[in-house]
Design a protein around this motif. Structure first.
Motif, short mmCIF file in Angstrom:
data_model
loop_
_atom_site.label_atom_id
_atom_site.label_comp_id
_atom_site.label_asym_id
_atom_site.label_seq_id
_atom_site.Cartn_x
_atom_site.Cartn_y
_atom_site.Cartn_z
N PHE A 84 71.15 69.26 12.11
CA PHE A 84 70.44 70.53 12.34
C PHE A 84 69.71 70.32 10.86
CE2 PHE A 84 73.92 71.30 15.01
CZ PHE A 84 73.50 71.85 16.38
N ILE A 85 68.66 71.03 10.87
CA ILE A 85 67.96 71.63 9.19
C ILE A 85 67.71 73.22 9.62
CG2 ILE A 85 67.73 68.37 9.02
CD1 ILE A 85 64.74 69.53 10.20
N SER A 86 66.86 73.05 8.31
CA SER A 86 65.94 74.01 7.52
C SER A 86 65.08 73.93 7.19
CB SER A 86 67.00 75.61 7.54
OG SER A 86 67.99 75.58 7.88
N THR A 87 63.97 75.12 6.87
CA THR A 87 62.93 74.42 6.19
C THR A 87 62.76 76.68 6.04
OG1 THR A 87 60.77 73.69 5.67
CG2 THR A 87 60.20 74.22 8.36
N ILE A 88 61.63 76.90 4.82
CA ILE A 88 61.12 77.33 4.82
C ILE A 88 59.55 78.05 4.57
CG2 ILE A 88 60.65 79.90 2.83
CD1 ILE A 88 63.68 79.39 2.25
N LEU A 89 59.07 78.96 5.99
CA LEU A 89 56.82 78.66 5.11
C LEU A 89 56.73 80.41 4.55
CD1 LEU A 89 56.53 77.90 9.29
CD2 LEU A 89 56.89 76.38 7.02
N PHE A 116 64.34 81.30 14.25
CA PHE A 116 63.07 81.41 13.40
C PHE A 116 63.99 83.09 13.23
CE2 PHE A 116 58.55 82.67 12.95
CZ PHE A 116 58.36 81.42 12.66
N ASP A 117 64.26 83.28 11.95
CA ASP A 117 63.93 84.88 11.26
C ASP A 117 62.60 84.81 10.17
OD1 ASP A 117 66.46 84.53 12.37
OD2 ASP A 117 67.64 83.52 10.42
N ILE A 118 62.19 85.81 10.26
CA ILE A 118 61.05 86.18 9.49
C ILE A 118 60.99 87.21 9.27
CG2 ILE A 118 60.03 87.54 11.76
CD1 ILE A 118 57.21 85.86 10.32
N LEU A 129 62.57 81.81 7.66
CA LEU A 129 63.39 80.35 7.98
C LEU A 129 62.96 80.13 9.34
CD1 LEU A 129 65.65 78.97 6.47
CD2 LEU A 129 67.14 80.94 6.92
N ILE A 130 63.64 79.21 9.19
CA ILE A 130 63.12 77.77 10.89
C ILE A 130 63.80 77.01 10.71
CG2 ILE A 130 62.11 76.89 12.73
CD1 ILE A 130 59.43 77.61 10.93
N LEU A 156 52.96 77.83 2.84
CA LEU A 156 53.71 76.81 1.79
C LEU A 156 55.16 76.61 2.12
CD1 LEU A 156 54.74 76.04 -1.17
CD2 LEU A 156 55.23 78.06 -1.51
N MET A 157 55.26 75.42 3.08
CA MET A 157 56.88 74.62 2.59
C MET A 157 57.74 74.19 2.26
SD MET A 157 57.08 72.14 5.68
CE MET A 157 58.52 71.14 6.15
#
Length: 161
Positions: A84-89, A116-118, A129-130, A156-157
């Motif tokens: 399980f990983i997370s990234t921010i856009l 997917f929290d926006i 936050l994905i 931007l990631m």
């Protein structure tokens, strides 16, 4: 020694045979096969449970061969192979089509958006936050592919550390 695997295969003719073929050539025996055609996922793949018997080195060679063939092993001896990983856009996420972004990520092999929290800030750029479920060993692939999508959409990631 015995090993239980759950593989994820496309539900098309010849897939099961292509998986079973390397087993005997690598010095292992096939004990059972459970082909669950009624459990197809959204990518048209089905779980196939197999039990193998052989020397540990030979069993490891089978796993290596499956990896070389691009066969996704989703479970090994009852342990689920995923991370399980997370990234921010950051950017104009809504304007750049959130649905397209999530659909394109979900279309990647072994990668699924599970959260997917926006956060919207009026007309300014938004932040998302994905959270992703990724097949074991595909973490860097997931980051690289999401980065391509983000670059294309001028977002931007920021990856987890």
């Amino acid at each position: 020694m015995r090993m239980n695997l759950v593989l994820e295969l496309l539900d098309v003719p010849g897939q099961l045979v292509s998986v079973l073929e390397p087993i005997s050539g690598l010095g292992t025996n096939l004990v059972t096969v459970i082909h669950k055609r009624d459990a197809k996922n959204e990518n048209g793949k089905i779980p196939v449970q197999i039990t193998l018997e052989g020397e540990q080195e030979n069993l490891n060679n089978v796993i290596k061969r499956f990896n070389d063939l691009g066969i996704n092993i989703i479970e090994k001896d009852g342990v689920i192979n995923k991370e399980f990983i997370s990234t921010i856009l950051i950017g104009h996420i809504v304007d750049k089509d959130v649905r397209d972004t999530t659909d394109r990520i979900n279309a990647l092999d072994g990668i699924y958006v599970i959260g997917f929290d926006i956060r919207l800030d009026g007309e300014d750029k938004s932040t998302a936050l994905i959270n992703l479920e990724v097949a074991y060993g595909k973490k860097q692939f997931a980051f690289d592919e999401v980065k391509k999508i983000a670059d294309e959409k001028d977002l931007l990631m920021i990856n987890e550390v």
